[in-house]
Design an enzyme around this catalytic site. Structure first.
Site, mmCIF file in Angstrom:
data_model
loop_
_atom_site.group_PDB
_atom_site.id
_atom_site.type_symbol
_atom_site.label_atom_id
_atom_site.label_comp_id
_atom_site.label_asym_id
_atom_site.label_seq_id
_atom_site.Cartn_x
_atom_site.Cartn_y
_atom_site.Cartn_z
ATOM 1 N N ASP A 82 19.654 -8.061 0.281
ATOM 2 C CA ASP A 82 19.196 -8.234 1.661
ATOM 3 C C ASP A 82 19.968 -9.298 2.425
ATOM 4 O O ASP A 82 19.520 -9.768 3.471
ATOM 5 C CB ASP A 82 17.700 -8.564 1.677
ATOM 6 C CG ASP A 82 16.850 -7.322 1.466
ATOM 7 O OD1 ASP A 82 17.261 -6.239 1.920
ATOM 8 O OD2 ASP A 82 15.783 -7.444 0.850
ATOM 9 N N ASP A 129 15.490 0.699 1.809
ATOM 10 C CA ASP A 129 15.715 -0.446 2.685
ATOM 11 C C ASP A 129 17.188 -0.861 2.741
ATOM 12 O O ASP A 129 17.664 -1.415 3.728
ATOM 13 C CB ASP A 129 14.907 -1.666 2.228
ATOM 14 C CG ASP A 129 13.511 -1.357 1.727
ATOM 15 O OD1 ASP A 129 13.322 -0.279 1.126
ATOM 16 O OD2 ASP A 129 12.626 -2.204 1.896
#
Length: 371
Positions: free
Chosen positions: A89, A148
């Site tokens: 991320d 994601d």
């Protein structure tokens, strides 16, 4: 619509000024607890880039120099994350913060930070799988990849464009292609977690972490896919990514369990619909993606833009937008982080705010709304 957008952005400016005043210098807002007190996280947590990113967007809207200085200060706290190769991320963290700062100030002194961030991200890529590894482990599997992760590809496209080095772009395209191949069902809903064999590239399992069931359509996961493929089309102009984004959008907008106000339940297949929670974060991500997607397609552009406006009207209503000084100074209420894990349920979330602000600014530009 002009008044709705203006009022929501003005509320966001007010809330985030207050947030900055109460927030410790080295921490980031995450949510609120059951007593309504602010919950924070350090720079290492995946959501740390959304607060500085929101500040940059609010500077873009307000053109207030003091907001710019706050954004610079809060962004700088993330500098060491450029070396974090244990976190897929890093795209969320660094592009939302430093990327927006560079876009708005044209300051090239921090470009190297984002290039190094991209290097850290591609260190998690494996030629055998063709995808970037997400977590270190999930239910005994050692190469899990979540939907994601499509969002973090934008950092790689950015790095390739700015550096002239195609390797970042090639890895992003590989990940996007493998995700189309493996992550989606026939109806264009997506699984949350895929487990790969790191040696052979074989898909070992298709699971969920945050959805209602392995075969359900976790709402925020569908939003990540929609946004990710819309962005990938923007960066490549490859028709297959536009087609994928449109099919995901149609799955969402035509789903019988999508509520009239277009703020989805936390999972499209949650067992207790309609007596279950909505997820404002999924709605905000969808709205932002649909606004962009509407500009790329003539046949369904009006449909997508109308849907985005409906979401923004809903999120700007008293049901979802916080009153000034309330909600821990977050903007949106009723986000759902991880319901199966009993974490962050029916609370504000920093990423809900970020994509809501982004959607408001995108709509303002798309419709050329007056300030």
């Amino acid at each position: 619509m002009t008044e709705i957008v203006k009022n929501s952005l003005d509320r966001a400016v007010y809330q985030y000024r207050n947030m900055h005043k109460t927030l410790p210098d080295t921490l980031f807002p995450k949510s609120i607890d059951k007593e309504g007190k602010l919950v924070t996280n350090p720079r290492q947590w995946w959501t740390s880039g959304f607060f500085p990113g929101s500040l940059w967007y609010l500077y873009e809207y307000s053109q207030d120099e003091s907001m710019k200085q706050i954004a610079i200060k809060r962004t700088a706290v993330l500098k060491k994350e450029q070396y974090n190769n244990m976190d897929h991320d890093i795209g969320f963290k660094m592009l939302c913060s430093y990327g927006n700062g560079i876009r708005l100030t044209k300051d090239s002194t921090t470009v190297s930070i984002l290039i190094k961030s991209a290097e850290s991200l591609i260190s998690r890529f494996n030629d055998s799988t063709g995808v970037i590894k997400s977590w270190e482990e999930f239910k005994g599997y050692t190469y899990p990849v979540i939907i994601d992760n499509m969002m973090n590809l934008e950092l790689l496209f950015w790095a390739s464009r700015v550096s002239g080095n195609r390797k970042y772009r090639d890895i992003a395209i590989s990940h996007a292609d493998k995700t189309i191949e493996n992550h989606f069902r026939k109806d264009y809903s997506s699984y949350h977690v895929l487990a790969y064999d790191s040696g052979t590239g074989e898909v070992l399992a298709k699971k969920t972490a945050q959805g209602a069931a392995d075969e359900s359509a976790w709402a925020r996961g569908q939003a990540w896919g929609l946004y990710g493929y819309t962005m990938t089309y923007r960066e490549t102009k490859d028709q297959k990514y536009l087609d994928q984004a449109k099919k995901i959008a149609d799955f969402i907008l035509n789903h019988p369990n999508l509520p009239e106000d277009h703020v989805p339940y936390w999972d499209f297949n949650a067992p207790d619909i309609p007596y279950t929670l909505r997820d404002a974060s999924a709605a905000a991500i969808m709205a932002s993606a649909l606004i962009e997607l509407s500009s790329y397609t003539n046949d369904k552009g009006d449909k997508y833009l109308d849907a985005a406006e409906k979401i923004i009207r809903s999120l700007s209503s008293e049901e979802y937008i916080a009153k000034a000084g309330e909600n821990g100074n977050f903007i949106l209420k009723h986000g759902v982080g991880h319901k199966p894990g009993n974490s962050e349920i029916d609370v504000p979330l920093s990423y809900a705010d970020y994509y809501f602000i982004e959607a408001l600014i995108r709509l303002k530009k798309t419709k050329k709304l007056k300030k």
